[in-house]
Scaffold this motif. Structure first.
Motif, PDB file in Angstrom:
ATOM      1  N   SER A 284       0.842  -1.193   0.000  1.00 18.36           N
ATOM      2  CA  SER A 284       0.000   0.000   0.000  1.00 18.36           C
ATOM      3  C   SER A 284       0.877   1.243   0.000  1.00 18.36           C
ATOM      4  O   SER A 284       1.980   1.238   0.551  1.00 18.36           O
ATOM      5  CB  SER A 284      -0.914   0.014   1.224  1.00 18.36           C
ATOM      6  OG  SER A 284      -1.684   1.197   1.260  1.00 18.36           O
ATOM      7  N   ASN A 285       0.383   2.294  -0.612  1.00 17.45           N
ATOM      8  CA  ASN A 285       1.090   3.579  -0.580  1.00 17.45           C
ATOM      9  C   ASN A 285       0.496   4.514   0.470  1.00 17.45           C
ATOM     10  O   ASN A 285       0.888   5.670   0.567  1.00 17.45           O
ATOM     11  CB  ASN A 285       1.046   4.251  -1.952  1.00 17.45           C
ATOM     12  CG  ASN A 285      -0.364   4.599  -2.387  1.00 17.45           C
ATOM     13  OD1 ASN A 285      -1.324   3.925  -2.022  1.00 17.45           O
ATOM     14  ND2 ASN A 285      -0.498   5.647  -3.188  1.00 17.45           N
ATOM     15  N   LEU A 286      -0.445   4.003   1.257  1.00 15.61           N
ATOM     16  CA  LEU A 286      -1.076   4.791   2.311  1.00 15.61           C
ATOM     17  C   LEU A 286      -0.557   4.337   3.671  1.00 15.61           C
ATOM     18  O   LEU A 286      -0.666   3.161   4.024  1.00 15.61           O
ATOM     19  CB  LEU A 286      -2.596   4.628   2.264  1.00 15.61           C
ATOM     20  CG  LEU A 286      -3.382   5.284   3.399  1.00 15.61           C
ATOM     21  CD1 LEU A 286      -3.259   6.806   3.343  1.00 15.61           C
ATOM     22  CD2 LEU A 286      -4.854   4.867   3.340  1.00 15.61           C
ATOM     23  N   VAL A 287       0.010   5.274   4.426  1.00 13.29           N
ATOM     24  CA  VAL A 287       0.475   4.973   5.775  1.00 13.29           C
ATOM     25  C   VAL A 287      -0.280   5.877   6.747  1.00 13.29           C
ATOM     26  O   VAL A 287      -0.292   7.099   6.590  1.00 13.29           O
ATOM     27  CB  VAL A 287       1.991   5.200   5.938  1.00 13.29           C
ATOM     28  CG1 VAL A 287       2.455   4.668   7.296  1.00 13.29           C
ATOM     29  CG2 VAL A 287       2.767   4.533   4.814  1.00 13.29           C
ATOM     30  N   VAL A 288      -0.918   5.256   7.726  1.00 13.26           N
ATOM     31  CA  VAL A 288      -1.627   6.001   8.764  1.00 13.26           C
ATOM     32  C   VAL A 288      -0.757   5.980  10.021  1.00 13.26           C
ATOM     33  O   VAL A 288      -0.415   4.912  10.529  1.00 13.26           O
ATOM     34  CB  VAL A 288      -3.008   5.388   9.050  1.00 13.26           C
ATOM     35  CG1 VAL A 288      -3.732   6.190  10.134  1.00 13.26           C
ATOM     36  CG2 VAL A 288      -3.841   5.337   7.769  1.00 13.26           C
ATOM     37  N   PHE A 289      -0.391   7.163  10.499  1.00 13.07           N
ATOM     38  CA  PHE A 289       0.450   7.290  11.692  1.00 13.07           C
ATOM     39  C   PHE A 289      -0.396   7.772  12.868  1.00 13.07           C
ATOM     40  O   PHE A 289      -1.302   8.595  12.692  1.00 13.07           O
ATOM     41  CB  PHE A 289       1.578   8.296  11.457  1.00 13.07           C
ATOM     42  CG  PHE A 289       2.619   7.843  10.474  1.00 13.07           C
ATOM     43  CD1 PHE A 289       3.653   7.006  10.872  1.00 13.07           C
ATOM     44  CD2 PHE A 289       2.574   8.258   9.152  1.00 13.07           C
ATOM     45  CE1 PHE A 289       4.626   6.593   9.971  1.00 13.07           C
ATOM     46  CE2 PHE A 289       3.536   7.854   8.240  1.00 13.07           C
ATOM     47  CZ  PHE A 289       4.566   7.014   8.646  1.00 13.07           C
ATOM     48  N   TYR A 290      -0.079   7.265  14.062  1.00 14.76           N
ATOM     49  CA  TYR A 290      -0.765   7.767  15.246  1.00 14.76           C
ATOM     50  C   TYR A 290       0.244   8.387  16.212  1.00 14.76           C
ATOM     51  O   TYR A 290       1.385   7.944  16.325  1.00 14.76           O
ATOM     52  CB  TYR A 290      -1.584   6.673  15.931  1.00 14.76           C
ATOM     53  CG  TYR A 290      -0.799   5.527  16.533  1.00 14.76           C
ATOM     54  CD1 TYR A 290      -0.425   5.536  17.875  1.00 14.76           C
ATOM     55  CD2 TYR A 290      -0.453   4.417  15.762  1.00 14.76           C
ATOM     56  CE1 TYR A 290       0.280   4.484  18.436  1.00 14.76           C
ATOM     57  CE2 TYR A 290       0.251   3.358  16.310  1.00 14.76           C
ATOM     58  CZ  TYR A 290       0.613   3.395  17.645  1.00 14.76           C
ATOM     59  OH  TYR A 290       1.319   2.350  18.190  1.00 14.76           O
ATOM     60  N   PHE A 291      -0.214   9.444  16.883  1.00 16.68           N
ATOM     61  CA  PHE A 291       0.622  10.238  17.776  1.00 16.68           C
ATOM     62  C   PHE A 291       0.166  10.048  19.220  1.00 16.68           C
ATOM     63  O   PHE A 291      -0.992   9.693  19.476  1.00 16.68           O
ATOM     64  CB  PHE A 291       0.518  11.724  17.418  1.00 16.68           C
ATOM     65  CG  PHE A 291       1.128  12.089  16.091  1.00 16.68           C
ATOM     66  CD1 PHE A 291       2.273  12.872  16.031  1.00 16.68           C
ATOM     67  CD2 PHE A 291       0.555  11.668  14.896  1.00 16.68           C
ATOM     68  CE1 PHE A 291       2.837  13.224  14.812  1.00 16.68           C
ATOM     69  CE2 PHE A 291       1.105  12.014  13.677  1.00 16.68           C
ATOM     70  CZ  PHE A 291       2.251  12.793  13.636  1.00 16.68           C
TER      71      PHE A 291
END
Length: 348
Positions: A284-291
């Motif tokens: 996938s070219n979508l990365v979801v980051f959480y802070f």
């Protein structure tokens, strides 16, 4: 004008092709562009027919659902998250009742699925293969097998599906209808969307086509390689070029995106920013980051926007940002994103 760094699917031109002239939408040139793009999509995705719409995915989905026969008031929806709930709004807005399933349906075996699907009142199921809000991807192969057994149809929203990672399986049909767009599916300019039909449109018994903007109307004009209304044929030419370039250069795109993704994940992990969709990023070219809670991602978004960096907002209320990597992004873009994020956090 400052360069805007887009970590979003569009608007952009992945093969650096630009609009150079006007093309009359009823001209032979426009019809040739339309026919060529249609043929490419049909061949790539093993579709008997493809309709092209000069509209967003949401508007196109609305046309499709509006065209359905309302004798069966039920439509089933597998709820994958934010964008599936958007489909629910369209279904209900067109006077249908929603039979909703959660993502635990993907954990069921074939016999368990049969118990559910054979008793389901709907003729057609809707869902999302790549839920953009979470970055999670779903496998519909088994569900589609069981739906076929009970003569039920499957419509897949594949708008955010990174086709260049999956061309080797593109002809392995696991749905009856798919929806893609020029911007999100092919990292091109927005403005057009596509519905692929596994079989000839006239073979389906689910359409009533009441009203004006319907599948029947677009099918009528598709047969002569036109659309019902005025559209930007010069833009469609660029999108055709982008689609063809993506399909021919999938390995180049994959290598580039993988390099950017590795760089970004490594740099973000150094400052305690982690990947939310880690089980799905390999293709996938979508990365979801959480802070962590110390960082307000809405304020971070404002800060980065002021510095000409744009990305997807938090749609799941988990303090996340969504980074879509494309062939247009560079290592320098990644470095600027990381540096400005560090500066923002340092101010807290």
């Amino acid at each position: 004008m400052k360069k805007q760094i887009l970590f979003t699917p569009g608007p952009q031109s992945n093969c650096m092709s630009e609009i150079s002239s006007n093309i009359f939408h009823r001209s032979q040139e426009a019809e040739n562009i339309f026919a060529s793009l249609k043929t490419t999509l049909q061949s790539t995705f093993n579709s008997q027919e493809v309709l092209i719409f000069p509209s967003s995915a949401t508007e196109t989905m609305d046309i499709f659902i509006r065209s359905l026969d309302k004798n069966n008031k039920n439509i089933s929806l597998i709820n994958t998250g934010y964008w599936a709930k958007n489909i629910e709004k369209i279904i209900k807005g067109n006077g249908f009742k929603v039979v909703e399933y959660q993502t635990d349906i993907f954990n069921l075996n074939e016999f368990q699925l049969e118990d559910i699907i054979k008793n389901d009142p709907s003729d057609i199921f809707f869902s999302v293969i790549n839920e953009t809000s979470t970055g999670f991807m779903y496998d519909f192969e088994l569900i589609y097998k069981v739906l076929n057994k009970y003569n039920k149809l499957l419509f897949i929203d594949a708008v955010s599906y990174p086709v260049f990672y999956h061309l080797h399986t593109a002809k392995q049909t696991t749905c009856d209808f798919f929806l893609m767009t020029s911007a999100k599916s092919f990292n091109s300019y927005p403005g057009f969307s596509f519905i692929g039909f596994k079989n000839e449109i006239n073979s389906y018994q689910i359409f009533k086509n009441e009203g004006y903007l319907t599948i029947e109307l677009f099918k009528k004009f598709e047969s002569i390689n036109q659309m019902p209304h005025t559209y930007n044929a010069a833009l469609l030419q660029i999108i055709k070029n982008n689609v063809e370039w993506t399909l021919k250069n999938d390995q180049q795109i994959i290598e580039h995106v993988n390099k950017l993704r590795t760089k970004l994940i490594n740099e973000f992990q150094k400052i305690n920013i982690n990947v939310y969709n880690k089980d799905f990023i390999e293709k996938s070219n979508l990365v979801v980051f959480y802070f962590n809670n110390q960082v307000n991602v809405n304020q971070l978004k404002i800060y980065l926007n002021e510095n000409d960096i744009f990305f997807g907002a938090d749609l799941i209320a988990k303090n996340t940002i969504r980074i879509c990597l494309t062939i247009s992004n560079t290592i320098e873009d990644i470095e600027k994103l990381v540096q400005l994020t560090k500066e923002f956090i340092a101010q807290l």
